[in-house]
Design a protein around this motif. Structure first.
Motif, PDB file in Angstrom:
ATOM      1  N   GLN A 133       0.818  -1.219   0.000  1.00  0.00           N
ATOM      2  CA  GLN A 133       0.000   0.000   0.000  1.00  0.00           C
ATOM      3  C   GLN A 133       0.850   1.265   0.000  1.00  0.00           C
ATOM      4  N   ALA A 134       2.103   1.144   0.367  1.00  0.00           N
ATOM      5  CA  ALA A 134       3.006   2.297   0.357  1.00  0.00           C
ATOM      6  C   ALA A 134       4.399   1.821  -0.020  1.00  0.00           C
ATOM      7  N   LYS A 135       5.069   2.626  -0.834  1.00  0.00           N
ATOM      8  CA  LYS A 135       6.464   2.337  -1.154  1.00  0.00           C
ATOM      9  C   LYS A 135       7.390   3.012  -0.157  1.00  0.00           C
ATOM     10  N   ARG A 136       7.015   4.213   0.251  1.00  0.00           N
ATOM     11  CA  ARG A 136       7.815   4.944   1.228  1.00  0.00           C
ATOM     12  C   ARG A 136       6.894   5.533   2.294  1.00  0.00           C
ATOM     13  N   ALA A 137       7.291   5.386   3.545  1.00  0.00           N
ATOM     14  CA  ALA A 137       6.517   5.914   4.668  1.00  0.00           C
ATOM     15  C   ALA A 137       7.397   6.801   5.527  1.00  0.00           C
ATOM     16  N   LEU A 138       6.863   7.942   5.885  1.00  0.00           N
ATOM     17  CA  LEU A 138       7.522   8.879   6.788  1.00  0.00           C
ATOM     18  C   LEU A 138       6.894   8.681   8.170  1.00  0.00           C
ATOM     19  N   VAL A 139       7.692   8.182   9.113  1.00  0.00           N
ATOM     20  CA  VAL A 139       7.200   7.852  10.452  1.00  0.00           C
ATOM     21  C   VAL A 139       7.814   8.839  11.438  1.00  0.00           C
ATOM     22  N   ILE A 140       6.949   9.537  12.161  1.00  0.00           N
ATOM     23  CA  ILE A 140       7.399  10.624  13.029  1.00  0.00           C
ATOM     24  C   ILE A 140       6.868  10.416  14.438  1.00  0.00           C
ATOM     25  N   GLY A 141       7.704  10.711  15.420  1.00  0.00           N
ATOM     26  CA  GLY A 141       7.268  10.856  16.798  1.00  0.00           C
ATOM     27  C   GLY A 141       7.494  12.300  17.190  1.00  0.00           C
ATOM     28  N   ALA A 142       6.450  12.959  17.679  1.00  0.00           N
ATOM     29  CA  ALA A 142       6.569  14.384  18.019  1.00  0.00           C
ATOM     30  C   ALA A 142       5.675  14.702  19.211  1.00  0.00           C
ATOM     31  N   GLU A 143       6.203  15.467  20.156  1.00  0.00           N
ATOM     32  CA  GLU A 143       5.445  15.765  21.371  1.00  0.00           C
ATOM     33  C   GLU A 143       5.772  17.155  21.920  1.00  0.00           C
ATOM     34  N   THR A 144       4.743  17.784  22.497  1.00  0.00           N
ATOM     35  CA  THR A 144       4.917  18.990  23.315  1.00  0.00           C
ATOM     36  C   THR A 144       4.329  18.689  24.694  1.00  0.00           C
ATOM     37  N   PHE A 145       4.985  17.797  25.428  1.00  0.00           N
ATOM     38  CA  PHE A 145       4.484  17.390  26.739  1.00  0.00           C
ATOM     39  C   PHE A 145       4.545  18.527  27.764  1.00  0.00           C
ATOM     40  N   SER A 146       5.326  19.568  27.484  1.00  0.00           N
ATOM     41  CA  SER A 146       5.366  20.707  28.405  1.00  0.00           C
ATOM     42  C   SER A 146       4.007  21.386  28.513  1.00  0.00           C
ATOM     43  N   ARG A 147       3.109  21.110  27.571  1.00  0.00           N
ATOM     44  CA  ARG A 147       1.773  21.726  27.584  1.00  0.00           C
ATOM     45  C   ARG A 147       0.784  20.957  28.464  1.00  0.00           C
ATOM     46  N   ILE A 148       1.161  19.776  28.954  1.00  0.00           N
ATOM     47  CA  ILE A 148       0.226  18.995  29.772  1.00  0.00           C
ATOM     48  C   ILE A 148       0.835  18.635  31.130  1.00  0.00           C
ATOM     49  N   MET A 149       1.710  19.494  31.638  1.00  0.00           N
ATOM     50  CA  MET A 149       2.341  19.262  32.929  1.00  0.00           C
ATOM     51  C   MET A 149       1.597  19.974  34.054  1.00  0.00           C
TER      52      MET A 149
END
Length: 325
Positions: A133-149
């Protein structure tokens, strides 16, 4: 027998400009640099600037991965973003990344498994590539946990940071053996009975608020060491390799004591563990791709190395991926 493999062709990361040293917390909390270091191994972390969003950080990391791979945004078929701190309730952060990169094709969606999110996203990307279903996949982990402290809770607010890491996987043909480059095996798990050990006390349908992070630290620690070692060993067994064959463990960077204990249970020395928690804190779904990117930049992780990535987060959700770089 040949087999399609999801092979790493580009990696990149982004960290906000603001660096927060442990000493900054001494002015507002009953804590100290020594206390934080001794319990977590964390020395500093990065916090997003006012107005800086999860999707913006994800785009910055993605551009670096694209540059390394020598690819253009429209060479990507799928964008998968692992995050628990999206810009908005909807649309997905991934569609915002797609627009931010100027992509005019393909598809994008988010994965939410808290700190285990990147592992779950990698498993999804691997399945999409294996199925054609995909030849290339861009996999990202991203967080702004400082907003939920909760900035009055010294047991949690000193542990987390913000950032993003991005990995590009490309379909390539392998021989179907453990010598292949690419994702070799995945192992995913969850158990909702433990939801109260790590959660955010707000949400759209429950309180109509964002809420703040709540954690039972001792219980999370106990589950983490046991479950991380188990899932890593399960993934290695699926891949047909032994722990002694691992070049690097690239773990979720939550706590140095958890990282050390897990490596001990697996019989792997700390000289074969990529550690970045001291500089980033716990960046949740961003921590593994950040560590991968830093490990590559340091010259630790090299082409052909055998890696195991493992993580546990709220849910509880946990899992591991075995990948040959």
């Amino acid at each position: 027998m040949t087999k399609l493999r999801a092979v790493s062709v580009g990696i990149g990361h982004y960290l906000p400009a603001r660096i927060v040293e442990n000493a900054e917390f001494e002015a507002t909390l009953d804590t100290s640099d020594d206390w934080i270091r001794s319990r977590s191994g964390i020395e500093r972390r990065h916090f997003a600037a006012d107005g800086e969003t999860t999707s913006q950080m994800a785009v910055a990391a993605a551009r670096k991965a694209l540059d390394m791979a020598g690819l253009a945004p429209d060479d990507i078929d799928a964008v998968i973003v692992a995050t628990s701190t999206p810009d908005l309730t909807f649309p997905s952060c991934a569609t915002m990344v797609q627009a931010g990169l100027g992509m005019t094709r393909g598809f994008a969606f988010d994965v939410q498994a808290v700190c285990a999110g990147f592992v779950f996203a990698l498993a999804n990307a691997d399945a999409l590539i294996a199925s054609g279903q995909a030849k290339r996949a861009l996999v990202i982990g991203a967080e702004t946990f400082s907003r939920i402290m909760d900035w009055t809770d010294r047991g949690t607010c000193v542990l987390f940071g913000d950032g993003a890491g991005a990995l590009i996987l490309e379909a390539q043909t392998g021989a179907g053996t453990a010598a292949d480059r690419g994702v070799l095996a995945t192992d995913l798990n969850s158990d909702g009975r433990y939801r109260d050990l790590l959660y955010v006390d707000g949400g759209v349908s429950s309180s109509q608020t964002t809420g703040v992070l709540r954690m039972e630290g001792r219980e999370v620690f106990r589950h983490a060491v046991e479950k991380l070692a188990q899932t890593a060993e399960a993934a290695l067994a699926k891949a047909g390799v032994q722990p002694e064959q691992i070049d690097w463990i690239v773990p979720h960077q939550a706590n140095l004591r958890i990282i050390t204990r897990t490596a001990q249970k697996m019989g792997v020395g700390m000289d074969r563990v990529v550690v970045t928690v001291q500089d980033h804190g716990n960046t949740s779904a961003a921590s593994i791709p950040l560590a991968l990117s830093v490990g590559v930049a340091r010259g630790q992780i090299k082409r052909g190395d055998l890696l195991v990535c493992e993580a546990i987060g709220g849910g509880l959700a946990w899992g591991a991926v075995v990948i040959r770089w």
